[in-house]
Design a protein around this motif. Structure first.
Motif, short mmCIF file in Angstrom:
data_model
loop_
_atom_site.label_atom_id
_atom_site.label_comp_id
_atom_site.label_asym_id
_atom_site.label_seq_id
_atom_site.Cartn_x
_atom_site.Cartn_y
_atom_site.Cartn_z
N THR A 439 0.80 -1.22 0.00
CA THR A 439 0.00 0.00 0.00
C THR A 439 0.83 1.27 0.00
OG1 THR A 439 -0.13 0.16 2.42
CG2 THR A 439 -1.79 -1.21 1.29
N GLY A 440 2.10 1.18 0.45
CA GLY A 440 2.91 2.38 0.58
C GLY A 440 2.72 3.10 1.90
N ASP A 441 1.94 2.50 2.81
CA ASP A 441 1.70 3.10 4.12
C ASP A 441 2.42 2.33 5.21
OD1 ASP A 441 -0.41 5.33 3.97
OD2 ASP A 441 -1.26 3.77 2.70
N PHE A 442 2.83 3.05 6.24
CA PHE A 442 3.27 2.42 7.48
C PHE A 442 2.04 2.26 8.37
CE2 PHE A 442 7.78 3.74 6.78
CZ PHE A 442 8.36 2.52 7.08
N GLY A 443 1.91 1.11 8.99
CA GLY A 443 0.80 0.88 9.90
C GLY A 443 1.22 -0.06 11.00
N LEU A 444 0.34 -0.25 11.95
CA LEU A 444 0.55 -1.24 12.99
C LEU A 444 -0.79 -1.87 13.33
CD1 LEU A 444 -0.45 0.08 15.95
CD2 LEU A 444 1.66 1.36 15.65
N ILE A 445 -0.74 -3.10 13.77
CA ILE A 445 -1.95 -3.86 14.11
C ILE A 445 -1.85 -4.27 15.57
CG2 ILE A 445 -3.32 -5.92 13.64
CD1 ILE A 445 -2.19 -5.84 10.76
N GLU A 446 -2.87 -3.92 16.34
CA GLU A 446 -2.95 -4.32 17.74
C GLU A 446 -4.29 -5.00 17.97
OE1 GLU A 446 -0.36 -1.35 20.47
OE2 GLU A 446 -2.16 -0.44 19.61
N ASP A 447 -4.23 -6.25 18.43
CA ASP A 447 -5.45 -7.03 18.70
C ASP A 447 -6.36 -7.06 17.48
OD1 ASP A 447 -4.62 -7.49 21.36
OD2 ASP A 447 -5.47 -5.56 21.98
N GLY A 448 -5.75 -7.17 16.31
CA GLY A 448 -6.52 -7.29 15.08
C GLY A 448 -7.03 -5.98 14.51
N VAL A 449 -6.74 -4.85 15.17
CA VAL A 449 -7.20 -3.54 14.72
C VAL A 449 -6.02 -2.75 14.16
CG1 VAL A 449 -8.27 -1.36 15.40
CG2 VAL A 449 -9.12 -3.51 16.35
N MET A 450 -6.20 -2.19 12.98
CA MET A 450 -5.11 -1.48 12.31
C MET A 450 -5.25 0.03 12.45
SD MET A 450 -4.11 0.32 9.34
CE MET A 450 -5.29 0.01 8.03
N ARG A 451 -4.10 0.70 12.57
CA ARG A 451 -4.05 2.15 12.41
C ARG A 451 -2.77 2.49 11.67
NH1 ARG A 451 -2.58 1.76 17.99
NH2 ARG A 451 -0.65 2.88 18.52
N LEU A 452 -2.82 3.59 10.95
CA LEU A 452 -1.67 4.01 10.16
C LEU A 452 -0.69 4.79 11.02
CD1 LEU A 452 -3.20 5.14 6.76
CD2 LEU A 452 -2.20 2.94 7.35
N SER A 453 0.58 4.72 10.63
CA SER A 453 1.61 5.48 11.35
C SER A 453 2.48 6.29 10.41
CB SER A 453 2.49 4.53 12.18
OG SER A 453 3.05 3.51 11.38
N GLY A 454 2.09 6.39 9.12
CA GLY A 454 2.87 7.23 8.20
C GLY A 454 2.88 6.68 6.80
N ARG A 455 3.52 7.40 5.89
CA ARG A 455 3.67 6.99 4.51
C ARG A 455 5.09 6.57 4.24
NH1 ARG A 455 0.49 5.18 0.97
NH2 ARG A 455 1.47 6.18 -0.78
N ILE A 456 5.27 5.53 3.43
CA ILE A 456 6.60 5.12 3.01
C ILE A 456 7.06 5.95 1.83
CG2 ILE A 456 7.92 3.23 1.97
CD1 ILE A 456 6.15 1.29 3.49
#
Length: 947
Positions: A439-456
């Motif tokens: 996708t070109g995005d930085f993200g993280l997944i916690e307990d199955g829920v995703m949020r973005l943390s920036g663009r690559i």
């Protein structure tokens, strides 16, 4: 949509044919979707409010009437004599026209490509159209008279007017199930253009199968039924408008109301009226519209309790990050304006999606009042059925990240596009093994829920936070600001420009003061948010702020007008006003906090109190790292606060800004802020920035003296280890640290070439970060390693973290730490070791550093965590080039240190390694007495590498 009045059809033969036709219960193509909708729900409606509607008048068509209309339109298209599969570029503005054109193309056997509004800038428009011609060859343009005029200067286009096509429809009356070509599930269905933010658009190819897969899953996620009522204002040329808010509800038989964006943007309250009047259950509102609505609603207390909003069940939000506080404020306002607040119960569902995924494929519906958001921006949630997501190491694109750790976001599933049209290279590079899309995005997944943390791939100014916070500056017209990436001719790194419309008239008597305050506020916000100031801030009229389909400002148009010199008059006027405002450079401290800090500044720099301005920058007027510690200590003592963060002094060096930070401490107490590894120590200059990784003690103050020498030359960013502040855990592995720092670099400087260095321990971290960037396809021109060998694990196992830190801080002599102190301290407990070092430390040094036993204990733990991260470190791979700077080592001769410890770096560079002798000892080369020589040598190596 029952509340929308419409005369029932009198075509009984038509209805009879619909009832007896055979329709698959599970549509396999888009042809099946419209046939099924008409067969099951012939009297359900499509409603439209056009851009020219000044009231809420709605034009409607039943499903059956619309079906007949588009099939006759499709038959008329065959008169073009184009072969099946031909591409038709649909360039229209109204929802109904776009919708009819797309369905007609599909039923005629053509492939529609939805074209968003073209730039008004002639060069960019002609370039885009030429790009489209090159991709498609002889594609037809189906457009309106006004839009045809826009492209009339471009030769070689096969242009057809929708009005002429409509006129010819009267000649045809085909059967309600007529099609010119029976589609197959894997045939190309609809083409969409990407935003083209990094060049001309790519063309995303979606098949019948990918679209239906997405629409089925979306409808399940939304809870759609045939009784649902949907409101959409997103342009039809966007995947959210056409697939998410039209074909998806059509698949489930839901009635729809499509409103031109201009009608909502001109009167945001119209959204509430339509929810009330048409019993809307599902709607879409981006964060900026939620913000706009909330601001308008606050002013309309006269309308409290005036709307029936009990029907609304879900509002999807996309296109930009949804700010938690804005979402909460919006829901509170909705309740206040409802006739029955207790009956208002709906979720706001932020989502993640792209043109390549048929819009949203990950959602997080949340009752914003019942569930307190955990983060500043709402989480993006879980994948819809048929979609998977994962977060991986961006270096190799396949190694999974642990739960809660940031990395490259990838998705896969049956709703993914099949290819970029006529661009096999881009298609191939977008996927990794297993069908995972990058996708070109930085993200993280916690307990199955995703949020973005920036663009690559994008520059930091696309940060979801930046525009939101810039909007808060006094003097900025709400929703009329855009931070746009820009690289000036000859400029090595990309910066950004802020375009905005001021709330005041530039001809007002006090316009110069207002403009200066606004520009300073925008600069300060930028530096705090992304550690970069804007290259230029341009105030322009509202009329120049053209919006995109999603209602966002058109960045492409703004930057095009700027590069063509169209904003020169506005820039000149702004400079004239700013010069007037700067005529008196001195700003007298006004608040009690400013006056107190001015007195402290004066004492440090041996000035009279009256000579210190509220606009003085602590480091620009001569402050050093030791001065910063003194400022911290004296400030804490004067204001009676337990801790003025040294990092906040670095981030707020201007007296007035630091005063605001101190005021926040006095009113709220110390607050834990989100960890940001980068501390900007110097932000001026146009040359490639330098990123410097901390030593084994994790702190950055030792770089302050060095950074000052780069003033007006290049930005200097220092990495500070995680764990100094309460609530921030220590790093647990070298990989975690490298991933964090790599992401921070990409966030700060989106594209290369990069210049990275590391002091002592930080050298191996810098080496690993450089490898990671190169693996991502970026150019790293300079990797500077300061007095550190490649194989550090043996040294880490032998070292005493407490003694290493203590010697680095000057609490004990290095010689004592190596020979006399290590043996007797080794058998003692940690507390006993701390107390022993504390007793030996020079009292003046403890006072200078403002240390306590508790702070030293925590610092020892942090330094120990960095040691633990390196215990199993073994260098591997290589980078393009290395520059190794060596000083007098902890032990042994300089020659032995160079030949036996440092020279092995030659095995980790693809080019010839430079070994550079620098003055001073390991612990002192950044001190005042040596740094002046060190910086000259260091800068010469940067220039030698072409930076």
């Amino acid at each position: 949509m029952a509340p929308i009045a419409v005369a029932p059809t009198t075509d009984t033969k038509f209805l009879t044919n619909l009832k007896t036709s055979v329709v698959s219960p599970q549509p396999n193509t888009l042809h099946d979707v419209i046939a099924q909708a008409v067969h099951r729900y012939p009297l359900h409606e499509l409603g439209f409010i056009t851009s020219s509607a000044h009231d809420s008048s709605i034009q409607t068509k039943t499903f059956s009437a619309f079906n007949q209309y588009v099939r006759n339109l499709a038959r008329a298209m065959l008169e073009w004599r184009k072969p099946t599969g031909s591409v038709v570029i649909v360039y229209l503005t109204e929802h109904e026209d776009n919708m009819a054109a797309v369905w007609a193309c599909l039923l005629a056997g053509y492939v529609p490509c939805l074209q968003p509004a073209l730039s008004a800038q002639q060069t960019h428009k002609e370039g885009h159209v030429a790009h489209i011609k090159n991709l498609f060859g002889s594609a037809i343009w189906l457009t309106s008279e006004i839009s045809a005029e826009q492209i009339s200067t471009i030769s070689g286009l096969d242009v057809h007017l929708l009005s002429e096509l409509k006129a010819s429809v009267e000649k045809f009356s085909v059967a309600p199930d007529w099609v010119a070509h029976k589609a197959k599930p894997d045939d190309d269905a609809i083409l969409f253009l990407t935003s083209g933010s990094t060049g001309f658009s790519k063309v995303v190819v979606h098949t019948h199968r990918t679209i239906l897969s997405a629409c089925r899953a979306k409808g399940q996620s939304y809870g759609l039924t045939s009784e649902s009522r949907v409101l959409n204002w997103v342009g039809f040329d966007h995947v959210a408008g056409s697939l998410e808010m039209h074909i998806t509800p059509l698949l489930y038989g839901a009635s729809q109301l499509h409103v031109h964006a201009a009608a909502i943007l001109a009167d945001p309250l119209r959204l509430l009226r339509l929810i009330d009047e048409k019993s809307i259950e599902l709607a879409f509102a981006s964060n900026f519209l939620l913000s706009e609505l909330t601001r308008d609603l606050v002013k309309r207390t006269d309308l409290f309790g005036c709307f029936d909003l009990s029907s609304i069940r879900r509002i999807n939000s996309g296109g930009e990050a949804t700010v938690s506080k804005i979402a909460q404020a919006f829901v509170v306002m909705m309740k206040k304006f409802s006739k029955n607040p207790s009956a208002v119960s709906f979720v706001i569902s932020p989502g993640f999606g792209m043109t390549e995924t048929c819009a949203g494929c990950i959602y997080h519906p949340v009752d914003i009042l019942a569930t307190e958001p955990a983060h500043e921006f709402l989480d993006l949630g879980r994948p819809i059925n048929g979609c998977e997501m994962r977060v991986v190491d961006p270096a190799d694109g396949i190694t999974l990240r642990p739960d809660g750790e940031s990395g490259e976001l990838q998705v896969r599933g049956s709703m993914l596009f099949v290819r970029y049209y006529n661009n096999a290279e881009a298609t191939s590079s977008s996927f990794v093994e297993g069908g995972w899309y990058r996708t070109g995005d930085f993200g993280l997944i916690e307990d199955g829920v995703m949020r973005l943390s920036g663009r690559i791939k994008e520059t930091i100014i696309y940060s979801k936070k930046l525009d939101t916070y810039l909007q808060t500056a006094d003097g900025v017209t709400n929703s009329f600001l855009a931070a746009v990436p820009y690289r000036a001719p000859g400029q090595e790194t990309e910066g950004f420009i802020i375009f905005y419309s001021p709330t005041f008239d530039l001809d007002e008597s006090d316009a110069s003061a207002k403009l200066l305050a606004t520009h300073q506020a925008l600069r300060d916000i930028s530096v705090k948010m992304i550690t970069l100031p804007p290259q230029i801030v341009i105030p322009i009229p509202l009329s120049q702020m053209e919006r995109t389909t999603l209602g966002k400002l058109s960045r492409a148009r703004l930057i095009s007008l700027f590069t063509q010199g169209q904003f020169a008059t506005y820039i000149a006027r702004a400079e004239e006003l700013l010069s007037q405002a700067r005529g008196v450079s001195f700003v007298a401290p006004s608040t009690e906090t400013e006056k107190a800090l001015a007195k402290i500044y004066a004492g440090i720099f041996n000035l009279a109190d009256s000579e210190v301005s509220a606009s003085d920058n602590f480091f620009e007027i001569g402050g050093t790292s030791i001065d910063a510690i003194r400022l911290k200590r004296e400030g804490e003592e004067h204001f009676g606060v337990p801790d003025i963060s040294a990092i906040q002094i670095l981030k707020n060096p201007v007296l007035s800004s630091l005063a605001k930070y101190v005021d926040s401490l006095l009113s709220k107490g110390t607050q834990t802020e989100e960890y940001d590894p980068i501390v900007p120590l110097q932000l001026s200059g146009n040359k490639t920035p330098i990123f410097f990784v901390h030593s084994g003690i994790g702190e950055v103050l030792i770089f302050v003296n060095f950074a000052k020498y780069l003033l007006n030359e290049r930005p200097f960013y220092a990495f500070r280890a995680r764990g100094f502040d309460a609530g921030h855990p220590y790093f647990t592995s070298m990989d975690e640290m490298v991933s964090c720092y790599t992401a921070a670099i990409k966030k700060t400087q989106a594209t290369g070439p990069y210049a990275i260095a590391g002091y002592s321990y930080g050298g191996v971290v810098a080496f690993e970060v450089a490898k990671r960037l190169e693996a991502m396809g970026d150019e790293v021109k300079f990797v500077g390693l300061v007095n550190i060998p490649p194989h550090i694990a043996p040294r880490m196992r032998e070292s005493s973290g407490m003694l290493h830190l203590s010697s680095f801080l000057g609490l004990v002599a290095q010689h004592d730490a190596d020979s006399d102190l290590a043996p007797p301290l080794r058998p003692l407990t940690k507390q006993e070791q701390l107390e022993s070092v504390w007793k030996m430390a020079p009292p003046e040094r403890i006072v200078e550093l403002q240390l306590t036993l508790e702070k030293l204990d925590k610092w020892v733990d942090l330094a120990g965590s960095l040691v633990d991260c390196a215990l199993d470190y073994n260098p591997s791979g290589s980078v393009a080039a290395l520059d190794v700077f060596y000083a007098i080592p902890f032990a042994g001769t300089k020659a032995d240190w160079l030949n036996n410890q440092l020279k092995p770096w030659s095995g980790y560079s693809r080019g010839e390694v430079s070994y550079i002798d620098v003055p001073g000892e390991h612990n002192t080369l950044m001190d005042i007495e040596h740094v002046s020589q060190f910086q000259k040598i260091f800068r010469s190596r940067l220039e030698a590498r072409g930076l």
